[in-house]
Design a protein around this motif. Structure first.
Motif, mmCIF file in Angstrom:
data_model
loop_
_atom_site.group_PDB
_atom_site.id
_atom_site.type_symbol
_atom_site.label_atom_id
_atom_site.label_comp_id
_atom_site.label_asym_id
_atom_site.label_seq_id
_atom_site.Cartn_x
_atom_site.Cartn_y
_atom_site.Cartn_z
ATOM 1 N N GLU A 1 39.336 61.002 51.047
ATOM 2 C CA GLU A 1 39.341 59.576 51.361
ATOM 3 C C GLU A 1 38.123 58.894 50.742
ATOM 4 O O GLU A 1 38.224 57.782 50.235
ATOM 5 N N VAL A 2 36.964 59.563 50.767
ATOM 6 C CA VAL A 2 35.765 58.974 50.182
ATOM 7 C C VAL A 2 35.941 58.780 48.687
ATOM 8 O O VAL A 2 35.592 57.752 48.116
ATOM 9 N N GLU A 3 36.526 59.768 48.014
ATOM 10 C CA GLU A 3 36.735 59.661 46.582
ATOM 11 C C GLU A 3 37.687 58.529 46.250
ATOM 12 O O GLU A 3 37.515 57.807 45.279
ATOM 13 N N GLU A 4 38.709 58.326 47.061
ATOM 14 C CA GLU A 4 39.652 57.247 46.811
ATOM 15 C C GLU A 4 38.987 55.889 46.999
ATOM 16 O O GLU A 4 39.256 54.954 46.256
ATOM 17 N N GLU A 5 38.062 55.767 47.971
ATOM 18 C CA GLU A 5 37.387 54.501 48.181
ATOM 19 C C GLU A 5 36.437 54.198 47.033
ATOM 20 O O GLU A 5 36.243 53.044 46.681
ATOM 21 N N GLU A 6 35.801 55.239 46.442
ATOM 22 C CA GLU A 6 34.849 55.025 45.361
ATOM 23 C C GLU A 6 35.537 54.835 44.017
ATOM 24 O O GLU A 6 34.883 54.484 43.035
ATOM 25 N N ARG A 7 36.809 55.075 43.935
ATOM 26 C CA ARG A 7 37.517 54.919 42.669
ATOM 27 C C ARG A 7 37.482 53.451 42.253
ATOM 28 O O ARG A 7 37.856 52.567 43.022
ATOM 29 N N PRO A 8 37.013 53.134 41.026
ATOM 30 C CA PRO A 8 36.888 51.724 40.617
ATOM 31 C C PRO A 8 38.252 51.063 40.472
ATOM 32 O O PRO A 8 39.234 51.692 40.071
ATOM 33 N N ARG A 9 38.294 49.792 40.778
ATOM 34 C CA ARG A 9 39.518 49.020 40.640
ATOM 35 C C ARG A 9 39.575 48.396 39.259
ATOM 36 O O ARG A 9 38.560 48.091 38.634
ATOM 37 N N ALA A 10 40.785 48.176 38.772
ATOM 38 C CA ALA A 10 40.969 47.544 37.477
ATOM 39 C C ALA A 10 40.574 46.079 37.555
ATOM 40 O O ALA A 10 40.539 45.470 38.626
ATOM 41 N N LEU A 11 40.264 45.493 36.409
ATOM 42 C CA LEU A 11 39.937 44.076 36.363
ATOM 43 C C LEU A 11 41.121 43.251 36.861
ATOM 44 O O LEU A 11 42.276 43.550 36.546
ATOM 45 N N LEU A 12 40.813 42.226 37.660
ATOM 46 C CA LEU A 12 41.812 41.308 38.219
ATOM 47 C C LEU A 12 42.813 42.020 39.128
ATOM 48 O O LEU A 12 43.914 41.516 39.352
ATOM 49 N N ALA A 13 42.424 43.188 39.671
ATOM 50 C CA ALA A 13 43.344 43.924 40.542
ATOM 51 C C ALA A 13 43.602 43.197 41.855
ATOM 52 O O ALA A 13 44.608 43.435 42.512
ATOM 53 N N GLY A 14 42.700 42.296 42.232
ATOM 54 C CA GLY A 14 42.876 41.583 43.485
ATOM 55 C C GLY A 14 43.698 40.304 43.356
ATOM 56 O O GLY A 14 43.867 39.583 44.355
ATOM 57 N N ALA A 15 44.205 40.009 42.156
ATOM 58 C CA ALA A 15 44.995 38.785 41.963
ATOM 59 C C ALA A 15 46.313 38.875 42.722
ATOM 60 O O ALA A 15 46.882 39.956 42.894
ATOM 61 N N SER A 16 46.800 37.730 43.175
ATOM 62 C CA SER A 16 48.029 37.705 43.966
ATOM 63 C C SER A 16 49.277 37.866 43.101
ATOM 64 O O SER A 16 50.285 38.398 43.558
ATOM 65 N N ARG A 17 49.219 37.426 41.858
ATOM 66 C CA ARG A 17 50.387 37.506 40.975
ATOM 67 C C ARG A 17 50.345 38.780 40.132
ATOM 68 O O ARG A 17 49.304 39.169 39.622
ATOM 69 N N ARG A 18 51.511 39.368 39.980
ATOM 70 C CA ARG A 18 51.578 40.656 39.281
ATOM 71 C C ARG A 18 51.217 40.522 37.806
ATOM 72 O O ARG A 18 50.536 41.382 37.250
ATOM 73 N N TRP A 19 51.649 39.440 37.166
ATOM 74 C CA TRP A 19 51.377 39.307 35.735
ATOM 75 C C TRP A 19 49.881 39.150 35.462
ATOM 76 O O TRP A 19 49.380 39.585 34.412
ATOM 77 N N VAL A 20 49.147 38.558 36.419
ATOM 78 C CA VAL A 20 47.698 38.442 36.259
ATOM 79 C C VAL A 20 47.043 39.819 36.372
ATOM 80 O O VAL A 20 46.109 40.136 35.624
ATOM 81 N N ARG A 21 47.537 40.652 37.293
ATOM 82 C CA ARG A 21 46.979 42.004 37.428
ATOM 83 C C ARG A 21 47.252 42.853 36.188
ATOM 84 O O ARG A 21 46.442 43.724 35.846
ATOM 85 N N LEU A 22 48.370 42.612 35.531
ATOM 86 C CA LEU A 22 48.714 43.392 34.332
ATOM 87 C C LEU A 22 48.085 42.838 33.057
ATOM 88 O O LEU A 22 48.081 43.524 32.018
ATOM 89 N N LEU A 23 47.562 41.612 33.116
ATOM 90 C CA LEU A 23 47.028 40.965 31.907
ATOM 91 C C LEU A 23 45.907 41.769 31.250
ATOM 92 O O LEU A 23 45.920 41.943 30.009
ATOM 93 N N PRO A 24 44.892 42.276 31.987
ATOM 94 C CA PRO A 24 43.832 43.052 31.306
ATOM 95 C C PRO A 24 44.367 44.276 30.572
ATOM 96 O O PRO A 24 43.915 44.583 29.455
ATOM 97 N N TRP A 25 45.335 44.970 31.186
ATOM 98 C CA TRP A 25 45.909 46.133 30.505
ATOM 99 C C TRP A 25 46.645 45.721 29.238
ATOM 100 O O TRP A 25 46.538 46.404 28.204
#
Length: 413
Positions: free
Chosen positions: A3-27
């Protein structure tokens, strides 16, 4: 540990955006840059700069592939790309290329580095961004002393564009943080406002119930004190029993007043008057009809505890006030009735307030500062005395408030 390792895993850029296309934009941007720059860098370094094909391919991979890593770990990707760009500039010193070509950083390297700087700005704090820009500017200037041709302002293009990209990314990140905190603060404020409204309504209910209970306790005290005078000659033990009852009632009344005294203030003295009940709902309906529109009232002649009558009056008062605020002129029906005895709950007093849509939408709200928490008080009153409340809009645009309240003292407990 997992659980600790999962919490420390970095999130992708814009991962907190509400719209899916915004979350996929950096990729998507990182993939396009990687696919476009990889072959272009190989071709340009070999054909225009005259670099060895194997060396050019290695540099192209080192400069373009980390852009995919930048979506999750932009700082680690910057270490790789920055090292590859500086190494590529040094390797170009061994090649013979024309003076018109950019050096120390070819155009493909500049494009990838600018995209990487935007990613850094979206993730890293100001101090890190400043250090990245200083490292970029320092390497750019240091390489200028070893320039194979004339060193001009165009050779500082990476420093200039990289700084602009870092600034842009940082501004966007801070703007997002400000908006996120503002939304959080508004959510907290709304929750606190609801909680405060609930507490205020509980305090008001407690004051009103205090008056009701105080009346009953006072009656008990008076009756116990005067029993020996009203009932003639009483045995000594009976007289002592009445005296004990009066003393206990008087003591209980004093304790209750001390406990609830904090709920009274100087402005609350008007609440010491007798509290309204079912009999006053008709007067309330008449006043509303004179002020804002047609109101039909169906009374019900039934005896209820004072707490129930007071709650029914307050619910009707709030419901009619909402009609005046939100649907002025709408036809309204107020009815009191007694439901058939229920095996589990027993007979119930039903209060129904139904209004239709307003004849014309109001030009402006009557109360611009309304909190919108009137239903909170209704629900709290009903909950305290063990009743049920059903509210909601109607298909025709009206609104319905239906409360079922206990009829007897036994049901209140």
């Amino acid at each position: 540990m997992i659980e600790v390792e999962e919490e420390e895993r970095p999130r992708a850029l814009l991962a907190g955006a509400s719209r899916r296309w915004v979350r996929l934009l950096p990729w998507a941007v990182a993939f396009v840059l990687c696919v476009a720059l990889l072959p272009t860098t190989i071709v340009v370094l070999t054909a225009d700069y005259g670099l060895n094909g194997g060396v050019a391919a290695g540099l192209a991979v080192a400069q373009a592939a980390p852009l995919l890593l930048a979506v999750v770990r932009p700082l680690q990707a910057w270490y790789v790309v920055f090292t590859a760009d500086v190494a590529g500039s040094l390797l170009l010193l061994t090649a013979d290329f024309q003076e018109r070509l950019l050096w120390p950083f070819p155009p493909m390297g500049i494009v990838g580095y600018v995209g990487l700087c935007v990613a850094l700005g979206l993730r890293e704090p100001r101090r890190t961004l400043l250090l990245v820009w200083l490292a970029t500017a320092g390497a750019n200037v240091a390489l200028g002393f070893a320039a194979p041709h004339t060193f001009s302002a165009k050779n500082l293009l990476l420093t200039i564009l990289g700084g602009v990209a870092l600034l842009l990314g940082g501004v966007l990140r801070e703007r997002y943080e400000v908006q996120r905190r503002l939304v959080e603060q508004e959510t907290i404020s709304e929750a606190e406002r609801s909680r405060r409204t609930l507490l205020e309504e509980r305090a008001r209910i407690a004051r009103e119930l205090h008056d009701v209970v105080a009346h009953h306790m006072s009656v008990i005290t008076v009756q116990a004190d005067t029993a020996e005078y009203r009932l003639g000659t009483l045995p000594q033990h009976v007289r002592e029993e009445f005296t004990s009852i009066a003393a206990t009632a008087r003591e209980s009344l004093g304790e209750m007043r001390r406990l609830l005294g904090v709920l009274r203030n100087e402005e609350a003295r008007g609440e010491l008057m007798p509290q309204p009940g079912l009999a006053q709902i008709g007067q309330l309906v008449e006043a509303t009809a004179r002020a804002r529109g047609p109101v039909e009232f169906t009374p019900c002649d039934v005896e209820v505890p004072e707490a129930v009558g007071l709650s029914a009056y307050r619910i009707a008062q709030e419901a009619l006030a909402n009609v005046v605020r939100h649907a002025p002129g709408a036809r309204t029906q107020v009815s009191l009735s007694v439901t058939e005895p229920d095996p589990e709950q027993g007979a119930r007093l039903t209060l129904l307030v139904v209004n239709g849509p307003p004849p014309e939408p109001p030009d402006e709200p009557l109360e611009a500062s309304s909190t919108g928490h009137g239903l909170v008080g209704m629900r709290e009153r009903v909950r305290i005395i063990g009743g049920t409340l059903d509210t909601g809009p109607l298909p025709d645009g009206g609104f319905r408030v239906a409360a079922q309240l206990p009829l007897t003292e036994r049901d209140l407990t």
